[in-house]
Design an enzyme around this catalytic site. Structure first.
Site, mmCIF file in Angstrom:
data_model
loop_
_atom_site.group_PDB
_atom_site.id
_atom_site.type_symbol
_atom_site.label_atom_id
_atom_site.label_comp_id
_atom_site.label_asym_id
_atom_site.label_seq_id
_atom_site.Cartn_x
_atom_site.Cartn_y
_atom_site.Cartn_z
ATOM 1 N N GLU A 31 0.844 -1.201 0.000
ATOM 2 C CA GLU A 31 0.000 0.000 0.000
ATOM 3 C C GLU A 31 0.880 1.252 0.000
ATOM 4 O O GLU A 31 0.565 2.245 -0.664
ATOM 5 C CB GLU A 31 -0.882 -0.038 1.257
ATOM 6 N N ASP B 268 0.449 3.782 -3.001
ATOM 7 C CA ASP B 268 0.034 5.163 -2.807
ATOM 8 C C ASP B 268 0.864 6.088 -3.707
ATOM 9 O O ASP B 268 0.337 7.017 -4.322
ATOM 10 C CB ASP B 268 0.227 5.537 -1.329
ATOM 11 N N ASP C 278 -7.222 0.914 0.915
ATOM 12 C CA ASP C 278 -5.865 0.404 1.167
ATOM 13 C C ASP C 278 -5.534 -0.751 0.222
ATOM 14 O O ASP C 278 -4.453 -0.805 -0.356
ATOM 15 C CB ASP C 278 -5.738 -0.104 2.611
ATOM 16 N N GLU D 224 -4.910 0.385 -3.345
ATOM 17 C CA GLU D 224 -3.557 0.929 -3.491
ATOM 18 C C GLU D 224 -2.518 -0.197 -3.486
ATOM 19 O O GLU D 224 -1.548 -0.166 -4.250
ATOM 20 C CB GLU D 224 -3.245 1.918 -2.360
#
Lengths: 237, 237
Positions: free
Chosen positions: A50, A54, A122, A125
């Site tokens: 994650e 991101d 989450d 990502e």
């Protein structure tokens, strides 16, 4: 790479749903990890992916915005991107691809409805992170994801009811502090032409972040939100 | 692509200094724009490229950290990255490559010494943006930049005097608000063994973000900073 052949079949179904034609380069263990919630294991879960994902999301968004709206200001880029990378948008993407079906978590976690949005955002990502790290490039991401980001950013820009900076500011304060900004809006009587104007201040954590003036309450609040949003983003963009 | 052949020669020198052997794919107009300060033009300057470059930097850092320290926690990743992407680190990179020599700006701006660091950090990010957009990939970036990020992250981790979370928290508060966190540290007398302990609270914008206890003042402050840093990063990583 994954011991359970049923799981690998499931993940293949997901990757096809994403629209990836060539699945040979997908690292299935990473993708499996991207869909493993921390309630299953404190170390073997999606958190690191994650973290990478991101950054993948932010770069993919920046690239789409740069290529699509070259004449726009950086403030507008930042405003649109903050909506693109918000949990609210990511949950829409995750729901579109039915990510929840593939996410492995403890039953007690799954029952915890209030955490659903952040789990899905989450995991989404983390999927981006797993696909990026499969080839150490955007190769498995851009073909299906760039068009989606482009479509979503067009939607955001064209929405006549979009309150761009108010939304952007709210996405930022909620994302970072789980709190909403507070608007204090007053009428200013204008003796010259009988029309009232409005003045709005936006406050967050006891600090005034911006002021706006407008012919409507909405316009004044937008102005205040814009000032606040540009202030908080001046160093982070 | 650039009208002035002297300028193109200069930029070729810079690209070679970065360590790029194959310069055929570099988009020289973009690189020129990356080195044009907003004091020269309100629209034709490095701001959009800086927006893209910031995301390039974050992804390149995330990838290096993931590949190098796979067993570390996401909190440690975030702490190291916040130092890697800070203006302080970017200025070191910019100075190493003598970016200031290539940056075009108004003379009055150049005299404004207090803005030097943010100008150089911005321009360095913009160079990353220009190189990324030259090929729409990390191809012109990773070969020279990944080793530098790796070396710097090793330095950050190995520095015995590194105050990891304190530095990270400070980089975050300064980057976002241009303010420092405030530590309030007190002695706790311990009747059992004559040794004193310390308790530290870290405050930012009138909010207590973390508390730490330790045998030294430093240890207590580190603990408080760690709690604060993990709190503010829990949603943004």
């Amino acid at each position: 790479m994954i011991k359970d052949p049923r799981r690998e079949k499931e993940l293949q179904k997901l990757v096809k749903r994403l629209g990836l034609l060539d699945t040979k380069k997908v690292n299935w263990s990473l993708l499996n990890l991207a869909l493993t919630h921390p309630s299953i294991s404190q170390t073997e879960n999606y958190q690191q992916l994650e973290f990478v994902g991101d950054a993948v999301l932010r770069l993919a968004s920046a690239e789409v915005l740069y290529n699509t709206y070259k004449t726009e200001s950086v403030g507008e880029f930042a405003a649109i991107r903050s909506i693109l990378v918000s949990d609210r948008t990511l949950v829409q993407f995750a729901d579109y691809y039915e990510i929840e079906e593939y996410l492995i978590m403890k039953e007690s976690t799954a029952k915890h409805k209030i955490g659903r949005n952040s789990r899905l955002a989450d995991a989404f990502e983390a999927i981006l992170g797993a696909l990026y790290l499969s080839t150490n490039s955007m190769e498995l991401i851009k073909p299906w994801f760039a068009p989606i980001l482009k479509k979503k950013s067009t939607e955001i820009r064209q929405d006549p009811t979009r309150h761009n900076y108010k939304d952007a500011l709210q996405a930022w304060t909620q994302g970072n502090y789980k709190e909403l900004p507070i608007y204090q809006t007053q009428t200013i009587s204008n003796s010259q032409d009988d029309h009232n104007s409005f003045i709005s201040e936006v406050w967050f954590q006891k600090k005034k972040l911006g002021t706006g003036i407008g012919k409507t309450k909405k316009e004044a609040e937008q102005g205040a939100a814009k000032e606040a949003f540009l202030l908080i983003n001046q160093d982070s963009i």
